[in-house]
Design a protein around this motif. Sequence first.
Motif, PDB file in Angstrom:
ATOM      1  N   ILE A  20       0.823  -1.213   0.000  1.00  0.00           N
ATOM      2  CA  ILE A  20       0.000   0.000   0.000  1.00  0.00           C
ATOM      3  C   ILE A  20       0.860   1.266   0.000  1.00  0.00           C
ATOM      4  CG2 ILE A  20      -2.083  -1.005   1.085  1.00  0.00           C
ATOM      5  CD1 ILE A  20      -1.236   0.434   3.650  1.00  0.00           C
ATOM      6  N   ASN A  21       2.139   1.133   0.305  1.00  0.00           N
ATOM      7  CA  ASN A  21       2.993   2.324   0.314  1.00  0.00           C
ATOM      8  C   ASN A  21       3.754   2.543  -0.983  1.00  0.00           C
ATOM      9  OD1 ASN A  21       2.536   3.617   2.802  1.00  0.00           O
ATOM     10  ND2 ASN A  21       3.565   1.933   3.834  1.00  0.00           N
ATOM     11  N   VAL A  22       3.446   1.766  -2.014  1.00  0.00           N
ATOM     12  CA  VAL A  22       4.134   1.977  -3.287  1.00  0.00           C
ATOM     13  C   VAL A  22       3.819   3.391  -3.778  1.00  0.00           C
ATOM     14  CG1 VAL A  22       4.271   1.287  -5.698  1.00  0.00           C
ATOM     15  CG2 VAL A  22       4.091  -0.451  -3.935  1.00  0.00           C
ATOM     16  N   ASP A  23       4.869   4.123  -4.115  1.00  0.00           N
ATOM     17  CA  ASP A  23       4.747   5.509  -4.544  1.00  0.00           C
ATOM     18  C   ASP A  23       3.807   5.618  -5.764  1.00  0.00           C
ATOM     19  OD1 ASP A  23       5.034   8.096  -5.300  1.00  0.00           O
ATOM     20  OD2 ASP A  23       7.225   8.059  -5.408  1.00  0.00           O
ATOM     21  N   GLU A  24       2.709   6.333  -5.539  1.00  0.00           N
ATOM     22  CA  GLU A  24       1.681   6.480  -6.579  1.00  0.00           C
ATOM     23  C   GLU A  24       2.250   7.067  -7.874  1.00  0.00           C
ATOM     24  OE1 GLU A  24      -2.138   5.660  -7.654  1.00  0.00           O
ATOM     25  OE2 GLU A  24      -1.348   5.351  -5.634  1.00  0.00           O
ATOM     26  N   THR A  25       3.204   8.009  -7.742  1.00  0.00           N
ATOM     27  CA  THR A  25       3.735   8.632  -8.971  1.00  0.00           C
ATOM     28  C   THR A  25       4.505   7.635  -9.828  1.00  0.00           C
ATOM     29  OG1 THR A  25       5.390   9.591  -7.493  1.00  0.00           O
ATOM     30  CG2 THR A  25       3.907  11.112  -8.585  1.00  0.00           C
ATOM     31  N   LEU A  26       5.089   6.607  -9.192  1.00  0.00           N
ATOM     32  CA  LEU A  26       5.808   5.618  -9.997  1.00  0.00           C
ATOM     33  C   LEU A  26       4.825   4.832 -10.856  1.00  0.00           C
ATOM     34  CD1 LEU A  26       8.513   4.203  -7.558  1.00  0.00           C
ATOM     35  CD2 LEU A  26       8.717   5.969  -9.308  1.00  0.00           C
ATOM     36  N   ILE A  27       3.663   4.539 -10.281  1.00  0.00           N
ATOM     37  CA  ILE A  27       2.636   3.833 -11.052  1.00  0.00           C
ATOM     38  C   ILE A  27       2.124   4.731 -12.176  1.00  0.00           C
ATOM     39  CG2 ILE A  27       0.325   2.812 -10.929  1.00  0.00           C
ATOM     40  CD1 ILE A  27       1.029   1.972  -8.047  1.00  0.00           C
ATOM     41  N   LYS A  28       1.908   5.997 -11.848  1.00  0.00           N
ATOM     42  CA  LYS A  28       1.473   6.948 -12.878  1.00  0.00           C
ATOM     43  C   LYS A  28       2.514   7.058 -13.988  1.00  0.00           C
ATOM     44  CE  LYS A  28      -1.271  10.149 -10.076  1.00  0.00           C
ATOM     45  NZ  LYS A  28      -1.219  11.517  -9.503  1.00  0.00           N
ATOM     46  N   ALA A  29       3.797   7.149 -13.572  1.00  0.00           N
ATOM     47  CA  ALA A  29       4.870   7.289 -14.549  1.00  0.00           C
ATOM     48  C   ALA A  29       4.880   6.097 -15.505  1.00  0.00           C
ATOM     49  CB  ALA A  29       6.219   7.413 -13.846  1.00  0.00           C
ATOM     50  N   ALA A  30       4.711   4.894 -14.947  1.00  0.00           N
ATOM     51  CA  ALA A  30       4.697   3.695 -15.789  1.00  0.00           C
ATOM     52  C   ALA A  30       3.482   3.724 -16.724  1.00  0.00           C
ATOM     53  CB  ALA A  30       4.667   2.448 -14.920  1.00  0.00           C
ATOM     54  N   ARG A  31       2.354   4.146 -16.172  1.00  0.00           N
ATOM     55  CA  ARG A  31       1.124   4.151 -16.957  1.00  0.00           C
ATOM     56  C   ARG A  31       1.231   5.099 -18.154  1.00  0.00           C
ATOM     57  NH1 ARG A  31      -3.230   2.821 -13.260  1.00  0.00           N
ATOM     58  NH2 ARG A  31      -2.851   0.740 -14.095  1.00  0.00           N
ATOM     59  N   LYS A  84      -0.610  -5.561 -15.977  1.00  0.00           N
ATOM     60  CA  LYS A  84       0.301  -6.675 -15.734  1.00  0.00           C
ATOM     61  C   LYS A  84       1.737  -6.168 -15.647  1.00  0.00           C
ATOM     62  CE  LYS A  84       1.962 -10.763 -18.001  1.00  0.00           C
ATOM     63  NZ  LYS A  84       2.600 -10.454 -19.292  1.00  0.00           N
ATOM     64  N   VAL A  85       2.103  -5.307 -16.585  1.00  0.00           N
ATOM     65  CA  VAL A  85       3.458  -4.735 -16.574  1.00  0.00           C
ATOM     66  C   VAL A  85       3.672  -3.939 -15.298  1.00  0.00           C
ATOM     67  CG1 VAL A  85       4.976  -3.062 -17.694  1.00  0.00           C
ATOM     68  CG2 VAL A  85       3.681  -4.694 -19.074  1.00  0.00           C
ATOM     69  N   ILE A  86       2.657  -3.177 -14.885  1.00  0.00           N
ATOM     70  CA  ILE A  86       2.790  -2.378 -13.664  1.00  0.00           C
ATOM     71  C   ILE A  86       3.002  -3.276 -12.457  1.00  0.00           C
ATOM     72  CG2 ILE A  86       1.475  -0.920 -12.058  1.00  0.00           C
ATOM     73  CD1 ILE A  86       0.497   0.619 -14.493  1.00  0.00           C
ATOM     74  N   PHE A  87       2.296  -4.400 -12.425  1.00  0.00           N
ATOM     75  CA  PHE A  87       2.473  -5.308 -11.286  1.00  0.00           C
ATOM     76  C   PHE A  87       3.885  -5.899 -11.266  1.00  0.00           C
ATOM     77  CE2 PHE A  87       2.355  -9.399  -9.138  1.00  0.00           C
ATOM     78  CZ  PHE A  87       1.886  -8.991  -7.901  1.00  0.00           C
ATOM     79  N   VAL A  88       4.292  -6.426 -12.404  1.00  0.00           N
ATOM     80  CA  VAL A  88       5.571  -7.137 -12.451  1.00  0.00           C
ATOM     81  C   VAL A  88       6.760  -6.185 -12.374  1.00  0.00           C
ATOM     82  CG1 VAL A  88       7.027  -8.660 -13.848  1.00  0.00           C
ATOM     83  CG2 VAL A  88       4.556  -9.029 -13.759  1.00  0.00           C
ATOM     84  N   ARG A  89       6.656  -5.045 -13.052  1.00  0.00           N
ATOM     85  CA  ARG A  89       7.841  -4.201 -13.191  1.00  0.00           C
ATOM     86  C   ARG A  89       7.844  -2.978 -12.276  1.00  0.00           C
ATOM     87  NH1 ARG A  89      10.012  -3.725 -19.151  1.00  0.00           N
ATOM     88  NH2 ARG A  89      11.662  -2.799 -17.885  1.00  0.00           N
ATOM     89  N   VAL A  90       6.712  -2.681 -11.618  1.00  0.00           N
ATOM     90  CA  VAL A  90       6.707  -1.543 -10.689  1.00  0.00           C
ATOM     91  C   VAL A  90       6.359  -1.982  -9.270  1.00  0.00           C
ATOM     92  CG1 VAL A  90       5.776   0.741 -10.185  1.00  0.00           C
ATOM     93  CG2 VAL A  90       6.106   0.031 -12.560  1.00  0.00           C
ATOM     94  N   ILE A  91       5.191  -2.583  -9.096  1.00  0.00           N
ATOM     95  CA  ILE A  91       4.756  -2.910  -7.738  1.00  0.00           C
ATOM     96  C   ILE A  91       5.666  -3.961  -7.101  1.00  0.00           C
ATOM     97  CG2 ILE A  91       2.865  -3.879  -6.365  1.00  0.00           C
ATOM     98  CD1 ILE A  91       0.959  -2.462  -8.315  1.00  0.00           C
ATOM     99  N   ALA A  92       6.006  -5.000  -7.865  1.00  0.00           N
ATOM    100  CA  ALA A  92       6.856  -6.048  -7.292  1.00  0.00           C
ATOM    101  C   ALA A  92       8.220  -5.504  -6.835  1.00  0.00           C
ATOM    102  CB  ALA A  92       7.007  -7.215  -8.263  1.00  0.00           C
TER     103      ALA A  92
END
Lengths: 259, 263
Positions: free
Chosen positions: A149-160, A167-175
């Motif tokens: 739950i503490n994964v930086d939201e901007t990193l997810i936005k940046a990937a998006r 799937k890419v966000i899960f494997v390459r950002v959240i994990a």
Amino acid sequence: MKTKKSQSRIPPALWLLISFLVAMGLWYLLSIIPVTSRAFPNAVVTIQGLAKMVERGVFWQDLSSSLISVFSGYALGFVIALPVAILMAWYLPVRNIIQPWIQFIRNIPPLAYVPLIVICAGVGRRPQIIVITIACFLIMCVTIYQGVINVDETLIKAARVLGADDKVIFVRVIAPATLPFIMTAVRLGASVALTTLIAAESVGAVAGLGMRIRSLNNSFDSAPMLAYVIIIGIVGMLLETIIQFLERKLTGWQEKREI
Amino acid sequence: MAGEARDLKVQIKNVRMVFDTRNGEMVALNGVDLDIYENEFICVVGPSGCGKSTLLNIIAGLTQPTSGTVLCNGKEVTGTGTDRGVVFQQYALFPWLTVKKNVKFALEMRGIKGKEADEEAMKYLEKVDLVKFADHYPKELSGGMKQRVAIARAYAANPEVLLMDEPFGALDAQTRTQLQTELLDTWEKDRKTCFFITHDVDEAIILAQKVIIMSARPGRIKEMVDIDIPYPRTQETKMSPRFLELKNHIWSQVYQEYLEVRK
Ligand SMILES: Nc1ncnc2c1ncn2[C@@H]1O[C@H](COP(=O)(O)OP(=O)(O)OP(=O)(O)O)[C@@H](O)[C@H]1O
Ligand SMILES: [Mg+2]
């Protein structure tokens, strides 16, 4: 960084040696002071006590029995904690239903519920593994959940915005972003596994480090008892060292946090 | 309209954004209309909290407006798309990837893989002068270098529109002017459509062809100022009479809105 200039001239290896010698000196003192000498026989006697256990053929049996329980419970706990933590972080209903109970059970010392599990699972290794699994699961689940739950939201936005799908966000950002928390969970889990081991072996165990300490206690045989206590400490430290090594390898990219 | 459609890159039509908060509804944007033409450099200034980031997120497709539409290349924006790239104030580099792999991430999303991606990534790093740091992790870089990597990564995604949310806001004055100059050089060469948010009126004028002044909450477009200073611009441009004139005007308009917020 923590050590000041004047102290850092002594190399770490030398510090370790000094620390070891100080401890040995203290141990020797404990072995000659009348009040403590019965519980702390000196090093030579302690090693002889251990040798006796090896001769009797129980030491390796105890060690392997405990290690098997610790590692099975630990591994199982991790394997369950990882998906549950992720589900809790992603799905509000899962979180709302599970979280209060995790908090509730976490506050009960395992020693208290071991008998209940022995009643269900019988004596032997099975209840031990179950108890260690539960304890490891609880601590690892809470820690990994915090990470997800503490994964930086901007990193997810940046990937998006770069075109990543879920799937890419899960494997390459959240994990990878959660990996430091997973490593912390792995470390905390290891120490919990060891602590819980003693409780797990309190009822119905036929071998094991914790079980042996209790049975030696009945005959006031303090030399092998002390040796066993030290062995548990050594196992814990070895685990910690291995995990710290892995942590440095896997999460060296982390920004150093202050404190 | 039809005649201009070829040049129109982004159309923002009557966008309204309402947030549900604990203290009830909060109107962040109210009736925002804006056309962004191809090759245009637009800067947006306005008091803090007037909805600049909200507007950028809506254009990026990261946020859905409460009502109104955004068109990009004439198609309605319903989510993120590789035609729009974003540079964030907080760099948003993946800390577990080296500089080069951060740039490669963008290339891989475009389907460029392996050796070709390696070579391409180095090309983008060359543009921001960071080839030497290709194998460093973000934590080993200064703020200015991190933002250069983020810009290189945004370029590597090859978007048609670059959206930047106070990209230089966290940098010291000197690094900031340096990166402004670099961005100007790049833009003068490739003229990629830019939508750039800033607090810094100087920065807005030195970079943009048009400066949009937003009003205090609820955010709307208060005024659009054409910056009629020819390119190439340098840091000396900031001393020219026309620059100071424009600065005076824009600054007083922003200040009025700032007072509005304080009331
Ligand atoms: N997710 C959200 N939920 C509720 N309110 C929000 C949300 N995002 C933004 N807001 C509110 O909307 C308003 C506009 O926010 P926004 O971040 O767009 O302002 P800004 O112009 O970018 O400000 P700044 O210059 O400080 O970055 C603010 O009052 C903010 O509190
Ligand atoms: Mg903002």
